[in-house]
Scaffold this motif. Structure first.
Motif, PDB file in Angstrom:
ATOM      1  N   PHE A 223       0.823  -1.203   0.000  1.00  0.00           N
ATOM      2  CA  PHE A 223       0.000   0.000   0.000  1.00  0.00           C
ATOM      3  C   PHE A 223       0.860   1.257   0.000  1.00  0.00           C
ATOM      4  CE2 PHE A 223      -2.865  -3.220   1.597  1.00  0.00           C
ATOM      5  CZ  PHE A 223      -4.085  -2.879   1.016  1.00  0.00           C
ATOM      6  N   THR A 224       0.327   2.315  -0.573  1.00  0.00           N
ATOM      7  CA  THR A 224       1.053   3.579  -0.616  1.00  0.00           C
ATOM      8  C   THR A 224       1.328   4.095   0.781  1.00  0.00           C
ATOM      9  OG1 THR A 224      -0.022   4.126  -2.710  1.00  0.00           O
ATOM     10  CG2 THR A 224       1.004   5.940  -1.488  1.00  0.00           C
TER      11      THR A 224
ATOM     12  N   LEU B 104      -9.472   3.662  -1.342  1.00  0.00           N
ATOM     13  CA  LEU B 104      -8.817   4.670  -2.174  1.00  0.00           C
ATOM     14  C   LEU B 104      -7.511   4.209  -2.804  1.00  0.00           C
ATOM     15  CD1 LEU B 104      -9.381   7.916  -0.023  1.00  0.00           C
ATOM     16  CD2 LEU B 104     -10.829   6.964  -1.843  1.00  0.00           C
ATOM     17  N   ASP B 105      -6.873   3.209  -2.249  1.00  0.00           N
ATOM     18  CA  ASP B 105      -5.579   2.761  -2.770  1.00  0.00           C
ATOM     19  C   ASP B 105      -5.812   1.651  -3.799  1.00  0.00           C
ATOM     20  OD1 ASP B 105      -2.972   1.661  -3.160  1.00  0.00           O
ATOM     21  OD2 ASP B 105      -2.366   2.463  -1.212  1.00  0.00           O
TER      22      ASP B 105
ATOM     23  N   HIS C 240      -6.001  -5.791  -5.520  1.00  0.00           N
ATOM     24  CA  HIS C 240      -5.139  -6.951  -5.729  1.00  0.00           C
ATOM     25  C   HIS C 240      -4.841  -7.641  -4.405  1.00  0.00           C
ATOM     26  CE1 HIS C 240      -2.466  -9.413  -8.096  1.00  0.00           C
ATOM     27  NE2 HIS C 240      -1.467  -9.179  -7.271  1.00  0.00           N
ATOM     28  N   PHE C 241      -4.735  -6.869  -3.331  1.00  0.00           N
ATOM     29  CA  PHE C 241      -4.378  -7.418  -2.020  1.00  0.00           C
ATOM     30  C   PHE C 241      -5.530  -8.228  -1.427  1.00  0.00           C
ATOM     31  CE2 PHE C 241      -4.130  -6.803   2.672  1.00  0.00           C
ATOM     32  CZ  PHE C 241      -2.939  -7.488   2.895  1.00  0.00           C
ATOM     33  N   TYR C 242      -6.743  -7.691  -1.478  1.00  0.00           N
ATOM     34  CA  TYR C 242      -7.904  -8.397  -0.936  1.00  0.00           C
ATOM     35  C   TYR C 242      -8.485  -9.290  -2.030  1.00  0.00           C
ATOM     36  CZ  TYR C 242      -7.803  -5.148   2.996  1.00  0.00           C
ATOM     37  OH  TYR C 242      -7.426  -4.416   4.105  1.00  0.00           O
ATOM     38  N   ARG C 243      -8.457 -10.597  -1.822  1.00  0.00           N
ATOM     39  CA  ARG C 243      -8.980 -11.514  -2.818  1.00  0.00           C
ATOM     40  C   ARG C 243     -10.495 -11.411  -2.933  1.00  0.00           C
ATOM     41  NH1 ARG C 243      -6.162 -16.610  -0.364  1.00  0.00           N
ATOM     42  NH2 ARG C 243      -7.662 -17.768  -1.657  1.00  0.00           N
ATOM     43  N   ASP C 244     -11.151 -10.939  -1.892  1.00  0.00           N
ATOM     44  CA  ASP C 244     -12.586 -10.634  -1.948  1.00  0.00           C
ATOM     45  C   ASP C 244     -12.740  -9.175  -1.532  1.00  0.00           C
ATOM     46  OD1 ASP C 244     -15.320 -10.469  -1.849  1.00  0.00           O
ATOM     47  OD2 ASP C 244     -15.620 -12.271  -0.648  1.00  0.00           O
TER      48      ASP C 244
ATOM     49  N   SER D 265     -14.940   8.518  -3.072  1.00  0.00           N
ATOM     50  CA  SER D 265     -15.241   7.122  -3.393  1.00  0.00           C
ATOM     51  C   SER D 265     -16.735   6.899  -3.581  1.00  0.00           C
ATOM     52  CB  SER D 265     -14.708   6.194  -2.284  1.00  0.00           C
ATOM     53  OG  SER D 265     -15.164   4.865  -2.480  1.00  0.00           O
ATOM     54  N   ALA D 266     -17.130   6.556  -4.806  1.00  0.00           N
ATOM     55  CA  ALA D 266     -18.522   6.214  -5.067  1.00  0.00           C
ATOM     56  C   ALA D 266     -18.897   4.913  -4.356  1.00  0.00           C
ATOM     57  CB  ALA D 266     -18.747   6.070  -6.569  1.00  0.00           C
TER      58      ALA D 266
END
Length: 291
Positions: free
Chosen positions: A150-151, A162-163, A168-172, A208-209
């Motif tokens: 993460f940034t 927002l990142d 990609h990090f959270y598979r769900d 973030s929508a």
């Protein structure tokens, strides 16, 4: 104007009831689903009938004109809306708000030195401390390695929503995002005047929508225990179980601890992550993501 965009909304009870009513299908409540319906979910009169109150009284609840519902009424409404334990607790909080205080100045949350030392002793387990608005207040070495893609490792909601790395990090990702927003909604019900909480809701509402849609659902869920599925750029897939503990010396803080099942591939991957994170950067072998 919809005042439910931030946690200090005047009619928090009405916003919660409308959102939960819209999510409940007639068949879920034992009602016939025949005929065309102009609104999603249950009608006000249907909830009133299920709760055993008049339609006019239930309308006053949603409109914020009935400010002192009895516990019996709240229990009946909770049963009619099929609320789980977290949602029932939230219903009681927003239905009986504390006296409004003068807006508090922002106070920086700090983690006590003893808790920080405890984190540092857990070398094989990712652990971190969350603040009231899901700010990450302290991490141990392995948790820092887990979130290295993460940034910034600053706020769990900002990281998730927002990142770009989060998808990609959270598979769900959908489940992770919904869980974070539901945890924030629970915090908002407990302390709607927290300046940091108001700040993070405002920022995410603008940026973030996905957050706006999830916030409007009024889902409520506390962090207790759950399995999490991650994909780490250096060690691959991880299935970790977490437990969340209230910090008694700082009631709004939570200690979150991740563990892998002993002997599992995730345990091996977690051990590898610990080994890699202990190496100087120049000694670490490059990783090529197969995707």
């Amino acid at each position: 104007m919809n005042t439910d965009k931030h946690p200090a909304a005047e009619n928090a009870l009405g916003g919660f009831l409308r959102a939960r009513r819209a999510q409940l299908r007639p068949e879920d409540a034992g009602l016939p689903a025949s005929g065309r319906r102009r609104v999603p979910g249950l009608r006000r009169e249907e909830v009133a009938t299920l709760a055993g109150v008049s339609t006019d009284y239930y309308m006053r609840l949603e409109q914020g004109r009935e400010r002192h519902p009895s516990r019996q009424v709240l229990e009946a409404v909770a049963k009619a809306l099929r609320l789980d334990d977290d949602a029932v607790e939230h219903l009681y909080r927003v239905a009986t708000p504390t006296t409004r205080r003068t807006r508090r100045a922002h106070r920086v949350e700090r983690v006590g030195p003893h808790l920080r030392r405890l984190l540092e002793t857990w070398r094989d387990t990712p652990a971190f401390v969350l603040g009231n608005a899901l700010d990450i207040l302290a991490v141990n070495h392995l948790a820092a390695a887990l979130f290295t893609g993460f940034t910034s490792c600053d706020n769990l909601l900002r990281m998730t929503l927002l990142d770009p790395a989060a998808h990609h990090f959270y598979r769900d990702w959908d489940r992770a995002a919904a869980s974070c927003v539901a945890a924030l909604r629970r915090a908002a019900g407990a302390d709607s005047d927290d300046p940091r909480l108001i700040e993070i809701v405002g920022e995410l509402s603008m940026k973030s929508a996905e957050f706006r849609a999830l916030w409007a659902r009024h889902d409520v869920r506390g962090k207790t225990r759950e399995a999490k599925h991650f994909h780490h750029a250096e060690v691959g897939d991880l299935e970790l179980h977490y437990e969340a503990f209230t910090v008694n010396s700082a009631p709004h803080q939570q200690l979150v601890v991740y563990q892998a099942e002993p002997g599992s591939p995730s345990a091996d991957a977690l051990a590898l992550l610990g080994s890699l994170s202990a190496l100087p950067t120049l000694q670490r072998a490059p990783f090529v993501d197969p995707e």
